[in-house]
Write an enzyme that holds these catalytic residues in place. Structure first.
Site, mmCIF file in Angstrom:
data_model
loop_
_atom_site.group_PDB
_atom_site.id
_atom_site.type_symbol
_atom_site.label_atom_id
_atom_site.label_comp_id
_atom_site.label_asym_id
_atom_site.label_seq_id
_atom_site.Cartn_x
_atom_site.Cartn_y
_atom_site.Cartn_z
ATOM 1 N N GLU A 163 12.336 53.463 26.388
ATOM 2 C CA GLU A 163 11.923 52.144 25.898
ATOM 3 C C GLU A 163 12.152 51.929 24.401
ATOM 4 O O GLU A 163 11.229 51.539 23.676
ATOM 5 C CB GLU A 163 10.440 51.902 26.268
ATOM 6 C CG GLU A 163 10.232 51.995 27.774
ATOM 7 C CD GLU A 163 8.763 51.924 28.219
ATOM 8 O OE1 GLU A 163 7.889 51.796 27.352
ATOM 9 O OE2 GLU A 163 8.521 51.998 29.434
ATOM 10 N N ASN A 204 16.317 55.259 28.837
ATOM 11 C CA ASN A 204 15.634 54.552 29.921
ATOM 12 C C ASN A 204 14.877 53.361 29.340
ATOM 13 O O ASN A 204 14.215 53.489 28.308
ATOM 14 C CB ASN A 204 14.646 55.563 30.541
ATOM 15 C CG ASN A 204 14.005 55.126 31.825
ATOM 16 O OD1 ASN A 204 14.684 54.663 32.732
ATOM 17 N ND2 ASN A 204 12.690 55.297 31.922
ATOM 18 N N HIS A 240 10.756 47.488 36.961
ATOM 19 C CA HIS A 240 9.410 47.040 37.344
ATOM 20 C C HIS A 240 9.516 45.537 37.579
ATOM 21 O O HIS A 240 9.417 44.742 36.637
ATOM 22 C CB HIS A 240 8.401 47.372 36.247
ATOM 23 C CG HIS A 240 8.227 48.848 36.064
ATOM 24 N ND1 HIS A 240 7.645 49.639 37.028
ATOM 25 C CD2 HIS A 240 8.581 49.678 35.054
ATOM 26 C CE1 HIS A 240 7.640 50.891 36.615
ATOM 27 N NE2 HIS A 240 8.202 50.950 35.420
ATOM 28 N N GLU A 268 12.469 53.475 38.030
ATOM 29 C CA GLU A 268 11.024 53.251 38.211
ATOM 30 C C GLU A 268 10.761 52.014 39.067
ATOM 31 O O GLU A 268 9.852 51.221 38.779
ATOM 32 C CB GLU A 268 10.330 53.083 36.844
ATOM 33 C CG GLU A 268 10.587 54.236 35.885
ATOM 34 C CD GLU A 268 9.827 54.126 34.563
ATOM 35 O OE1 GLU A 268 8.888 53.310 34.464
ATOM 36 O OE2 GLU A 268 10.193 54.862 33.628
ATOM 37 N N ASP A 270 9.519 49.228 41.266
ATOM 38 C CA ASP A 270 8.422 48.685 42.071
ATOM 39 C C ASP A 270 8.520 47.167 42.012
ATOM 40 O O ASP A 270 9.139 46.609 41.106
ATOM 41 C CB ASP A 270 7.024 49.203 41.682
ATOM 42 C CG ASP A 270 6.708 49.165 40.208
ATOM 43 O OD1 ASP A 270 7.253 48.290 39.491
ATOM 44 O OD2 ASP A 270 5.892 49.992 39.756
HETATM 45 O O1 G2I Z 1 3.694 51.749 32.651
HETATM 46 C C1 G2I Z 1 4.535 51.964 33.737
HETATM 47 C C2 G2I Z 1 5.702 52.872 33.377
HETATM 48 C C3 G2I Z 1 6.627 52.170 32.418
HETATM 49 N N1 G2I Z 1 7.767 53.012 32.092
HETATM 50 C C4 G2I Z 1 7.450 54.343 31.613
HETATM 51 C C5 G2I Z 1 6.498 55.045 32.548
HETATM 52 O O2 G2I Z 1 6.148 56.309 32.020
HETATM 53 C C6 G2I Z 1 5.268 54.216 32.801
HETATM 54 O O3 G2I Z 1 4.444 54.973 33.700
HETATM 55 C C7 G2I Z 1 3.077 54.769 33.576
HETATM 56 C C8 G2I Z 1 2.337 55.628 34.581
HETATM 57 O O4 G2I Z 1 2.749 55.287 35.897
HETATM 58 C C9 G2I Z 1 0.845 55.404 34.451
HETATM 59 O O5 G2I Z 1 0.133 56.310 35.291
HETATM 60 O O6 G2I Z 1 2.657 55.080 32.305
HETATM 61 C C10 G2I Z 1 1.306 54.732 32.109
HETATM 62 C C11 G2I Z 1 0.954 54.888 30.646
HETATM 63 O O7 G2I Z 1 1.694 53.982 29.873
HETATM 64 C C12 G2I Z 1 0.434 55.600 33.011
HETATM 65 O O8 G2I Z 1 -0.901 55.205 32.896
HETATM 66 C C13 G2I Z 1 -1.765 56.171 32.431
HETATM 67 C C14 G2I Z 1 -3.084 55.518 32.113
HETATM 68 O O9 G2I Z 1 -2.870 54.545 31.097
HETATM 69 C C15 G2I Z 1 -4.057 56.533 31.654
HETATM 70 O O10 G2I Z 1 -5.308 55.940 31.455
HETATM 71 C C16 G2I Z 1 -4.156 57.674 32.672
HETATM 72 O O11 G2I Z 1 -4.970 58.715 32.179
HETATM 73 O O12 G2I Z 1 -1.942 57.164 33.439
HETATM 74 C C17 G2I Z 1 -2.765 58.209 32.978
HETATM 75 C C18 G2I Z 1 -2.796 59.322 34.043
HETATM 76 O O13 G2I Z 1 -3.249 58.840 35.268
#
Ligand code: G2I
Length: 461
Positions: A163, A204, A240, A268, A270
Site C-alpha cells: 500500500e 501490493n 477488496h 486479497e 473479497d
Molecule cells: O484491512 C484489510 C487488509 C488490507 N490489505 C492489507 C491486509 O493486511 C489487511 O488485512 C487486515 C486483516 O485481515 C485484519 O485482520 O489487516 C487488518 C489490520 O489493518 C487486520 O485487522 C486486525 C485488527 O485491526 C486488530 O484489532 C486485530 O488484533 O487484526 C488483528 C488480528 O486479528
C-alpha cells in the site's frame, strides 16, 4: 496427503408449508459436495494459484479441512506482519507464522508472505521511536533480512511493500516514505532478494484493480524499477471489492502489467455487500467472483487469486464496514455460497448443483390422535419441534422462531429454550445434539396463548 475436503456446513433456505401451520427450514449438509473437484485441482489444471488468507489458530476441524483441501496457497492474514513477529524490539514471536508454513507444507501448498514494509500493524516501539534516517534504514533492512531469511526457500512469494500509494497516485506519507524517501521501495526489494533469491517479490496495493490514477502510478513505478534492474517480480491487486463493482478494465489492467514483464496476482479478494445477504445479492456476488477469476484466467501472467478469508466467519469486513459483510465464498457455517460454484466454473469446473442433503426443523402444536387431545386449551398449548436429517447430519442444533401473537414458552423438555420478547431460541440438550442422516430428534414445550395461536416460521441454525 489431503483428507476430507468437505464440511458439515448448513445452507439455509426457508420453506413454510402454510395451511398446515407447519414451518420447516432446510439446512443442507455440504457432504453432497464430496464429489466436486476441489478448487485447487481446478486451478492447478489451469496453471493458477488459488489461495486464501488464514488465521493460524483456526487451522483445525472444518476450517482446516477447507483451507487444506480447496486451496493450493495460503497467506497469513496477520501472522507475518512486523507487529506480530516482533512486538518487543529484539524479541520475536514466529509461532503463528511457523504454524501456517508447516500446515501449508503438510498440505502441499504454497505460502505467500505478507507483508514486510507497511504503514500499518507495526510494533509500537517502532512507530513511537525517534530515528535518524540511517537508523530507520538499518531497522528496515534488519527486519526484512531476518524475516525473509527465516523462511528462505519456503515461500513462493512475498508482498514486500504494501500500500505505498494514495488514491491520486502520489506516494502515501508513511514512516518509510517520510523517513527514507521513495527509494525505500527499491531498497526493500533489493534486501528481500538478497535474503531469498527464489521468492517472487511483489508490490501490493488496493484500488489498483482497474485502470486509474493509482494503478497508473504503480505501473510507472514498476516500469522504472524494471528499467533500473531492481528485483521486482510482480504486482498484487488486493481487490477488496464492493458488490456489483468489479472494474470493467480489470483484465486490461492485468494485461498492461503483464506486458511490463511482471506477474500479477489478485491477493486479497473479497466482495462485500450490505447485510442481510439475500439470493439476489448472492447471485450478483457469484457473477462478480466469476468476473475476477475470468480476468485472471484470461491473462497468462496472472499467477492466481487469493481470497481474503474463505469464510464469512473469518473476514475483516464486518469489523471495518459496519452493516456490510458476507464477502467470502463460504458462509459462517462453512457452507459454500453461489460464489464458490462461480469460482469453480471460472476455473473450468462444472457448475455445482445445490446440495441434496438436508436437515429440516418442523414446528407443530402437539395433538395425540389416540386420546383426541388437540394440544391446545383455552390459555395454553403443548408444541413440539422435530429436527430430521436426510443426506446430511448435525452434531448440534439450535432452532429459532418469533411468535406473532404474544405466545410465551413456559416450560421445555429435551431442549434448552429461552424467550426474549417474541423471540424464542431452543438448543439441544447435552444428550440429543446429534442428528444422523436418516434420523430425527424431537423436543417439546408448553406455552401460553390468547386470541390466536398462529404457527411461526422456524429457522435451524
Ligand atoms: O484491512 C484489510 C487488509 C488490507 N490489505 C492489507 C491486509 O493486511 C489487511 O488485512 C487486515 C486483516 O485481515 C485484519 O485482520 O489487516 C487488518 C489490520 O489493518 C487486520 O485487522 C486486525 C485488527 O485491526 C486488530 O484489532 C486485530 O488484533 O487484526 C488483528 C488480528 O486479528
Amino acid at each position: 496427503m489431503r483428507t476430507s475436503r468437505t464440511s458439515l456446513g448448513k445452507r439455509l433456505s426457508a420453506l413454510c408449508t402454510g395451511a398446515a401451520a407447519v414451518a420447516a427450514l432446510l439446512a443442507a449438509g455440504t457432504t453432497a459436495h464430496a464429489a466436486d473437484t476441489p478448487l485447487r485441482d481446478l486451478a492447478a489444471a489451469k496453471g493458477k494459484v488459488i489461495g486464501t488468507a488464514v488465521t493460524g489458530s483456526k487451522l483445525t476441524g472444518t476450517y482446516g479441512d477447507i483451507a487444506g483441501g480447496q486451496f493450493n496457497s495460503l497467506t497469513p492474514g496477520n501472522a507475518m506482519k512486523w507487529g506480530s513477529v516482533e512486538p518487543t524490539r529484539g524479541s520475536f514471536d514466529w509461532s503463528e507464522a511457523d504454524q501456517i508454513v508447516a500446515f501449508a507444507q503438510a498440505h502441499n501448498q504454497q505460502v505467500r508472505g505478507h507483508t514486510l514494509v507497511w504503514h500499518s500493524q507495526n510494533p509500537s516501539w517502532l512507530t513511537n521511536g525517534t530515528w535518524t534516517q540511517a537508523q530507520l534504514s538499518s531497522l528496515l533492512q534488519d527486519h526484512i533480512t531476518t524475516e525473509v531469511t527465516r523462511y528462505k526457500g519456503k515461500l513462493a512469494a512475498w508482498d514486500v511493500v504494501n500500500e505505498p500509494f494514495n488514491e491520486d497516485g502520489t506516494y502515501r506519507s508513511t514512516l518509510w516514505y517520510d523517513g527514507l524517501g521513495a527509494d525505500y521501495i527499491a531498497q526493500a526489494l533489493t534486501w528481500a532478494h538478497a535474503a531469498d533469491p527464489s521468492a517472487k517479490l511483489y508490490i501490493n496495493d488496493y484500488n489498483v484493480e482497474g485502470v486509474n490514477a493509482k494503478s497508473t502510478a504503480l505501473y510507472n513505478l514498476v516500469k522504472s524499477l524494471k528499467a533500473r534492474g531492481v528485483p521486482i517480480d510482480g504486482v498484487g491487486l488486493q481487490a477488496h471489492l464492493i458488490l456489483g463493482q468489479v472494474p470493467g478494465t480489470l483484465q486490461q489492467n492485468i494485461q498492461r502489467f503483464a506486458d511490463l514483464g511482471v506477474d500479477v496476482a489478485v491477493t486479497e479478494l473479497d466482495i462485500r455487500m450490505q447485510l442481510p445477504a439475500d439470493s439476489t445479492k448472492l447471485a450478483q456476488q457469484a457473477a462478480d467472483y466469476k468476473a475476477v477469476f475470468d480476468a485472471c484466467v484470461a491473462v497468462t501472467r496472472c499467477a492466481g487469486v487469493t481470497v481474503w478469508g474463505f469464510t464469512d466467519s473469518d473476514s475483516w469486513i464486518p469489523d471495518v464496514f459496519p452493516g456490510y459483510g458476507a464477502a467470502t465464498p463460504y458462509d459462517e457455517n462453512y457452507a459454500p455460497k453461489p460464489a464458490y460454484s462461480a469460482i469453480a466454473t471460472a476455473l473450468g469446473g462444472t457448475s455445482t448443483p445445490p446440495p441434496t442433503g438436508a436437515c429440516a426443523a418442523t414446528y407443530s402444536v402437539t395433538s395425540q390422535w389416540n386420546t383426541g387431545f388437540t394440544g391446545q386449551w383455552n390459555t395454553g398449548f403443548t408444541g413440539q419441534v422435530t429436527i430430521a436429517c436426510s443426506g446430511a447430519a448435525l452434531s448440534s442444533w439450535k432452532v429459532n422462531w418469533t411468535y406473532g401473537a404474544g405466545q410465551r414458552i413456559t416450560q421445555a423438555w429435551n431442549a434448552t429454550c429461552t424467550q426474549t420478547g417474541a423471540g424464542v431460541s431452543c438448543s439441544n440438550a447435552s444428550y440429543n445434539g446429534t442428528v444422523p442422516s436418516g434420523g430425527s430428534v424431537t423436543f417439546g414445550f408448553n406455552a401460553s396463548w390468547s386470541g390466536s395461536n398462529p404457527a411461526p416460521t422456524v429457522s435451524l441454525g
